[in-house]
Design a protein around this motif. Structure first.
Motif, PDB file in Angstrom:
ATOM      1  N   HIS A   1      -6.622  -0.924  -6.327  1.00 14.54           N
ATOM      2  CA  HIS A   1      -7.596   0.196  -6.267  1.00 14.54           C
ATOM      3  C   HIS A   1      -8.639   0.025  -7.151  1.00 14.54           C
ATOM      4  O   HIS A   1      -9.870  -0.011  -6.760  1.00 14.54           O
ATOM      5  CB  HIS A   1      -7.540   1.078  -5.285  1.00 14.54           C
TER       6      HIS A   1
ATOM      7  N   THR B   1       0.875  -1.194   0.140  1.00 17.56           N
ATOM      8  CA  THR B   1      -0.343  -0.187  -0.105  1.00 17.56           C
ATOM      9  C   THR B   1       0.670   1.340  -0.068  1.00 17.56           C
ATOM     10  O   THR B   1       1.772   1.251   0.618  1.00 17.56           O
ATOM     11  CB  THR B   1      -1.373   0.049   1.247  1.00 17.56           C
TER      12      THR B   1
ATOM     13  N   THR C   1      -9.527  -2.862  -1.712  1.00 17.38           N
ATOM     14  CA  THR C   1      -9.021  -2.031  -0.861  1.00 17.38           C
ATOM     15  C   THR C   1      -8.174  -3.624   0.741  1.00 17.38           C
ATOM     16  O   THR C   1      -8.429  -4.426  -0.537  1.00 17.38           O
ATOM     17  CB  THR C   1     -10.204  -1.768  -0.004  1.00 17.38           C
TER      18      THR C   1
ATOM     19  N   ASN D   1     -12.697  12.037  -3.749  1.00 17.09           N
ATOM     20  CA  ASN D   1     -10.816  11.148  -4.131  1.00 17.09           C
ATOM     21  C   ASN D   1     -10.865  11.446  -5.662  1.00 17.09           C
ATOM     22  O   ASN D   1      -9.533  11.072  -5.838  1.00 17.09           O
ATOM     23  CB  ASN D   1     -11.705   9.614  -4.300  1.00 17.09           C
TER      24      ASN D   1
ATOM     25  N   VAL E   1      -9.809   4.795  -5.317  1.00 19.91           N
ATOM     26  CA  VAL E   1     -10.869   4.249  -6.042  1.00 19.91           C
ATOM     27  C   VAL E   1     -11.333   5.842  -6.236  1.00 19.91           C
ATOM     28  O   VAL E   1     -12.313   6.375  -5.692  1.00 19.91           O
ATOM     29  CB  VAL E   1     -11.907   3.809  -4.402  1.00 19.91           C
TER      30      VAL E   1
ATOM     31  N   GLU F   1     -15.600  -0.862  -7.948  1.00 27.52           N
ATOM     32  CA  GLU F   1     -14.583  -0.664  -7.424  1.00 27.52           C
ATOM     33  C   GLU F   1     -13.937  -0.979  -6.093  1.00 27.52           C
ATOM     34  O   GLU F   1     -14.374  -0.192  -4.934  1.00 27.52           O
ATOM     35  CB  GLU F   1     -12.976   0.113  -8.025  1.00 27.52           C
TER      36      GLU F   1
ATOM     37  N   LEU G   1      -1.411  -0.841  -4.485  1.00 26.26           N
ATOM     38  CA  LEU G   1      -2.901   0.225  -4.274  1.00 26.26           C
ATOM     39  C   LEU G   1      -2.480   0.754  -3.169  1.00 26.26           C
ATOM     40  O   LEU G   1      -2.185   0.924  -2.256  1.00 26.26           O
ATOM     41  CB  LEU G   1      -4.351  -1.084  -3.826  1.00 26.26           C
ATOM     42  N   ASP G   2      -3.777   2.053  -3.879  1.00 27.85           N
ATOM     43  CA  ASP G   2      -3.872   3.335  -2.545  1.00 27.85           C
ATOM     44  C   ASP G   2      -4.902   3.428  -3.303  1.00 27.85           C
ATOM     45  O   ASP G   2      -6.217   3.764  -3.655  1.00 27.85           O
ATOM     46  CB  ASP G   2      -3.281   4.267  -3.445  1.00 27.85           C
ATOM     47  N   GLU G   3      -6.335   3.135  -1.754  1.00 26.54           N
ATOM     48  CA  GLU G   3      -7.279   3.026  -1.399  1.00 26.54           C
ATOM     49  C   GLU G   3      -8.410   4.613  -1.351  1.00 26.54           C
ATOM     50  O   GLU G   3      -9.329   4.490  -1.975  1.00 26.54           O
ATOM     51  CB  GLU G   3      -8.020   2.463  -0.685  1.00 26.54           C
ATOM     52  N   ASN G   4      -7.027   5.309  -1.538  1.00 26.22           N
ATOM     53  CA  ASN G   4      -7.913   6.675  -1.939  1.00 26.22           C
ATOM     54  C   ASN G   4      -7.852   7.101  -3.320  1.00 26.22           C
ATOM     55  O   ASN G   4      -8.649   8.299  -3.491  1.00 26.22           O
ATOM     56  CB  ASN G   4      -7.087   7.654  -0.620  1.00 26.22           C
TER      57      ASN G   4
ATOM     58  N   ASP H   1     -10.988  -5.531   1.751  1.00 20.51           N
ATOM     59  CA  ASP H   1     -11.020  -6.544   0.954  1.00 20.51           C
ATOM     60  C   ASP H   1     -10.623  -7.297   0.357  1.00 20.51           C
ATOM     61  O   ASP H   1     -11.043  -8.983   0.883  1.00 20.51           O
ATOM     62  CB  ASP H   1     -11.885  -6.134  -0.821  1.00 20.51           C
TER      63      ASP H   1
END
Length: 604
Positions: free
Chosen positions: A325, A249, A374, A572, A366, A371, A361-364, A377
């Motif tokens: 993401h 991440t 995260t 986002n 999304v 999508e 990934l970078d969940e911010n 998930d």
């Protein structure tokens, strides 16, 4: 013929045939079948619309049989064309002009079928050790000898020959040199259709060499930790016949893609079966372009998340999932085979496809409904499968000039992660300013380009997005007062003055169009000009999202995207657009109150 093939296509893909496919079935396939029967090749198996592994591309026909001299499996890939006329495009031996066919020049049909053969050899395990088993031919059955002569500038190869209707006898001789008249082809067809899918060692070697010679892939601190962890997990999985999941991440510019490509190069050099995948066409096409500059074979290792619907379980050693993401609920779309429309989560397909799936990934980031890539998930799904999970956070900042202060300021500006806006105080590493109009925005970015910097303009999706006009010019949809500019192209076919969508961020002509989040995400340029649209405005100390001003079709339905989810996603979107610059960012809002708010935070 048409009814049978239509039923088969619907059963296997879930879609109806296009008119061009029906025309080919009605006019081209019967001619080929007649030629086979006339040549005494009635026992050959004919695979129509053969789908190439891990791609949506289809070869018109693959003939499966037995080689008349060696007795081994033999396959002939045939590309059928109904063209009656064609000639080279300008001085090119790889492009042709076809009178009466829209869309500009086409790939030389022999080049097209050669690429299909090479791809088949690269990803079909049953063929890795027998490249001589495959050959290819383009068959222009309506064309005469003049077309064959006109296109003869491209020399024939074993994988790419060209025949016309005037060459029918020579075409039959060619087929007879590759396929037996006495042996049936059913067993060969079964072996081809039943083969596992994996990249060949030759292809992996090419990719390793391409990536190893790119000096920009230098790993620092947490990046090096993530790199070593992935390599360790891969070797442990191989040695112990185990499986584990790795999650890396990090925010924008933290080096996730550098890690992905470095791991890919190292594993390919060891002969490990590794494939890279993303959910972004722009990002994937750019990676294919960058890594395949010298030899295009390396580009074939870059896939999309929905390429693994029917992938063999643990068929790969490693599957690197960049921009994870953007993983969606399912891979199914209108092109998906009927038997694969099971509702199976895309996450399950991706984890299943490799012994070591690696999620970066970078969940911010999304930005679209559906999508769900995260860490939560991924951890939950891995746990349900009894798999171990290793996580590596990347704290270093390499985008935005290495300015952690700017990235934190952007997060707080948009009130993400419970932050609150505050005045920008320069840390000397990154420049931020507010401009008074889009005219000033474009002018300042143009000056930056004259000084040798790269620059792009982006905006929230608050204006309609038109297709090019019949004369190939773009419609200036993004209109603010007297100033108007077009969006970037929707598709992959360039028009004069505008690159394909996937290359908007990297081709110089991309400056002349406004980019949206779908073309900007995953890229960076020196100077970033961002236009806040009326879908996100500042009111009474907080951001207010207004979906009535947003033109993104994915956000249209309140049943699919609630107001609260829209608010999260649209912020986002602007977070992604805010963090594309490496040197500086210029901001402008179409809303006067929001513009005043931005001015209050940033003093020039």
């Amino acid at each position: 013929m048409e009814r049978f093939l239509t039923d088969q296509l619907r059963r296997h893909t879930g879609r109806s045939p296009a008119l061009s496919e029906i025309r080919s079935w009605n006019k081209s396939v019967p001619i080929l079948l007649g030629d086979l029967i006339s040549a005494g090749l009635g026992k050959v198996e004919v695979l129509v619309e053969y789908r190439l592994p891990l791609t949506s591309k289809r070869a018109d026909v693959v003939l499966a049989g037995v080689h008349p001299r060696t007795g081994e499996d033999s396959y002939v890939v045939v590309e059928l064309k109904q063209w009656s006329d064609a000639f080279p495009y300008e001085d090119s031996t790889e492009l042709v002009t076809v009178p009466g066919v829209r869309g500009g020049p086409r790939q030389h049909p022999a080049s097209q079928v050669e690429a299909y053969c090479e791809y088949l050899l690269d990803f079909t395990a049953a063929l890795h050790d027998t490249p001589q088993a495959v050959s290819g031919a383009a068959y222009l059955h309506n064309a005469g000898q003049d077309v064959a002569l006109a296109l003869s500038g491209r020399l024939p190869t074993n994988y790419g020959r060209l025949f016309t209707g005037a060459d029918r006898g020579r075409f039959a001789e060619y087929l007879l040199s590759r396929l037996s008249t006495t042996e049936g082809g059913a067993s060969a067809a079964d072996r081809l259709l039943g083969s596992t899918v994996e990249p060949s060692r030759q292809l992996l070697s090419v990719a390793a060499d391409e990536i190893a010679h790119r000096e920009q892939f230098v790993l620092l601190d947490e990046q090096a930790v993530a790199y070593e962890l992935v390599l360790h997990a891969v070797e442990r999985a191989r040695a112990g016949d185990t499986k584990s999941v790795i999650i890396v991440t990090g925010g924008p510019g933290s080096g996730k893609s550098v890690i992905a490509l470095s791991v890919m190069g190292a594993l390919a050099a060891k002969g490990r079966t590794v494939v890279h995948a993303t959910g972004s066409r722009s990002f994937t096409e750019t990676l294919r372009r960058v890594t395949g500059q010298k030899r295009s074979k390396a580009a074939s290792l870059f896939k999309y998340f929905n390429s693994f619907i029917a992938a063999e379980r643990n068929g790969l050693d490693v599957l690197i999932l960049d921009e994870a993401h953007r993983i969606r609920e399912t891979s199914a779309n209108r092109w998906t085979k009927a038997e694969h429309r099971t509702g199976r989560p895309q996450l399950d397909e991706l984890i299943s496809a490799a012994r070591t799936p690696v999620f970066l990934l970078d969940e911010n980031q999304v930005v679209r409904p559906g999508e769900l890539g995260t860490p939560r998930d991924i951890r939950a799904h891995a746990k349900s499968l009894g798999l171990g999970v290793h996580e590596v956070p990347l704290d270093a900042q390499f985008r935005c000039g290495g300015s952690e202060a700017y990235v934190q300021w952007a997060n707080n500006l948009l009130q993400l992660n419970n932050g609150q806006p505050y005045r920008w105080v320069s840390d000397g590493q990154f420049q931020v300013d507010v401009v008074n109009s889009p005219i000033e925005l474009e002018a300042r970015l143009s000056v930056a380009r004259q000084r040798g910097f790269s620059a792009r303009m982006t905006a929230g999706y608050c204006w309609p997005w038109s297709d090019p006009r019949p004369d190939k010019t773009l419609v200036p949809d993004v209109t603010i007062g007297e100033w108007a500019r077009p969006w970037n192209l929707k598709g992959e076919r360039a028009v004069p003055g505008a690159p394909p969508a996937s290359l908007w961020a990297t081709e110089p002509d991309g400056f002349n169009q406004i980019g949206c989040v779908y073309t900007a995400q995953g890229f960076e340029y020196d100077w970033n000009g961002l236009i806040f649209g009326p879908d996100l405005v500042w009111r009474a100390g907080r951001w207010v999202s207004r979906r009535e001003y947003n033109k993104d079709p994915d956000f249209r339905s309140r049943g699919r995207v609630s107001d609260s989810e829209f608010d999260r996603l649209v912020r986002n979107v602007y977070k992604v657009l805010l963090t594309r610059g490496m040197v500086g960012t210029l901001l402008f809002s179409t809303d006067h109150e929001t513009q005043d708010f931005l001015n209050s935070l940033i003093r020039t």
